[in-house]
Enzyme design. Structure first.
Site, PDB file in Angstrom:
ATOM      1  N   CYS A   1       0.749  -1.268  -0.054  1.00 21.67           N
ATOM      2  CA  CYS A   1       0.166  -0.516   0.124  1.00 21.67           C
ATOM      3  C   CYS A   1       1.069   1.395   0.325  1.00 21.67           C
ATOM      4  CB  CYS A   1      -0.460  -0.348   1.438  1.00 21.67           C
ATOM      5  SG  CYS A   1      -2.181   1.153   1.377  1.00 21.67           S
TER       6      CYS A   1
ATOM      7  N   HIS B   1      -3.714  -5.436   1.606  1.00 23.77           N
ATOM      8  CA  HIS B   1      -2.857  -5.995   2.104  1.00 23.77           C
ATOM      9  C   HIS B   1      -2.380  -7.092   2.487  1.00 23.77           C
ATOM     10  CE1 HIS B   1      -2.104  -1.445   3.990  1.00 23.77           C
ATOM     11  NE2 HIS B   1      -3.650  -1.446   3.261  1.00 23.77           N
TER      12      HIS B   1
ATOM     13  N   GLU C   1      -1.148  -8.795   5.077  1.00 26.18           N
ATOM     14  CA  GLU C   1      -0.639  -8.796   6.856  1.00 26.18           C
ATOM     15  C   GLU C   1      -2.610  -8.866   7.006  1.00 26.18           C
ATOM     16  OE1 GLU C   1      -0.859  -6.319   4.875  1.00 26.18           O
ATOM     17  OE2 GLU C   1      -0.627  -4.136   6.536  1.00 26.18           O
TER      18      GLU C   1
END
Lengths: 225, 74
Positions: free
Chosen positions: A84, A194, A196
């Protein structure tokens, strides 16, 4: 094998990124003002709003002390993974092709999307299969990847598009449905989604873990050797 | 020191949704005859050496992949 996750003023996903890394290996936070990468084996540039994203997203962060070292690390072939805002920083730093523009909708988008793996022979996707769909969330306002026509041709010809949004899933109007690109050398990769935030069944998907595991599997044998 | 303005605009041909939104809003307020609206950025600065401006633009103020700029001296 140890990841280093950079923390800028304005970062907000560095702890999630660190936790994701720690599911597959060791991880440590790297401060934006330090030039010392502490001998980490891979660098993650996390999401957020580095330096307030003043001027343009990622424009100021690229000149931070830590980025001097990250750029040198990347030039030596070290794996660098931008998520990002991290993707935006790497584009501004000239480590990745293209630029990120305001979403076509002008709106902040926050939702789960499917991305398709274009290449599974990269340090970032070796634990996936080409053609596999990964369910990973996006959350951004400035995620419309763009490159001028001649650069897009070059990026496509070099097979640098690693992830594309699945048909109907492009959340920002990016060119050629690009969700993530690598550099020509293949050791730097950035994406808008994302991973994560997709590492635990509790949040709906564990597909993001495959990208972190890929980096570990790429790096670990070299560290052990 | 010289007072300088750097006008930054999206490169021609790049989709500019901000410009489009403004272009749609103006007729809604009764302003007819508006076209080709683009939204950019104005950077004002005092500089000792205006000759450094193009390099400042290339290195930081502008992303040449997506933006054009114009330097206006007062």
């Amino acid at each position: 094998m140890r990841f280093g996750v950079v923390r800028f003023p304005g970062s907000c996903d560095e702890v999630d990124a660190q936790l994701a890394c720690e599911r597959v290996a060791d991880a440590t936070l790297l401060w934006h003002g330090d030039r010392d990468l502490q001998g980490v084996d891979a660098v993650v540039i996390p999401g957020g709003f580095s330096y307030g994203d003043y001027l343009r997203v990622g424009a100021i962060a690229r000149f931070s002390p830590v980025m001097e070292s990250v750029i040198a690390f990347a030039r030596e072939g070290g794996p660098v993974f931008g998520i990002c805002n991290g993707f935006q920083v790497l584009c501004e730093a000239g480590l990745l092709p293209g630029a990120l523009l305001t979403n076509e909708s002008l709106r902040f988008v926050c939702r789960q999307v499917d991305v398709v793996v274009e290449h599974d022979d990269t340090p970032f996707t070796n634990a996936t299969e080409a053609g596999e769909r990964l369910s990973i969330p996006v959350k951004h306002t400035t995620g419309r990847w763009y490159a001028p026509p001649e650069l897009l041709d070059e990026v496509e010809a070099n097979e640098q598009v690693v992830l594309r949004y699945a048909p109907g899933h492009n959340p920002n109007g990016s060119l050629a449905d690009v969700a993530g690109v690598r550099n020509a050398e293949g050791n730097v990769f950035g994406l808008m989604p994302h991973p994560e935030h997709a590492v635990d069944p509790l949040t709906g998907s564990v597909d993001g873990l495959k990208l972190f595991a890929s980096i570990r599997d790429h790096v670990a044998p070299r560290v052990a050797a | 020191m010289s007072r300088v303005r750097v006008l930054v605009r999206p490169k021609a041909g790049i989709l500019d949704p901000q410009g489009q939104a403004v272009e749609r809003a103006l007729p809604a307020l009764g302003f007819a005859g508006v076209a080709n609206v683009h939204v950019g950025r104005l950077i004002e600065l005092d500089v000792d050496d205006p000759a450094q401006l193009p390099e400042m633009c290339r290195k930081l103020l502008v992303n040449p992949l997506i933006e054009d700029y114009e330097i206006v001296t007062a």
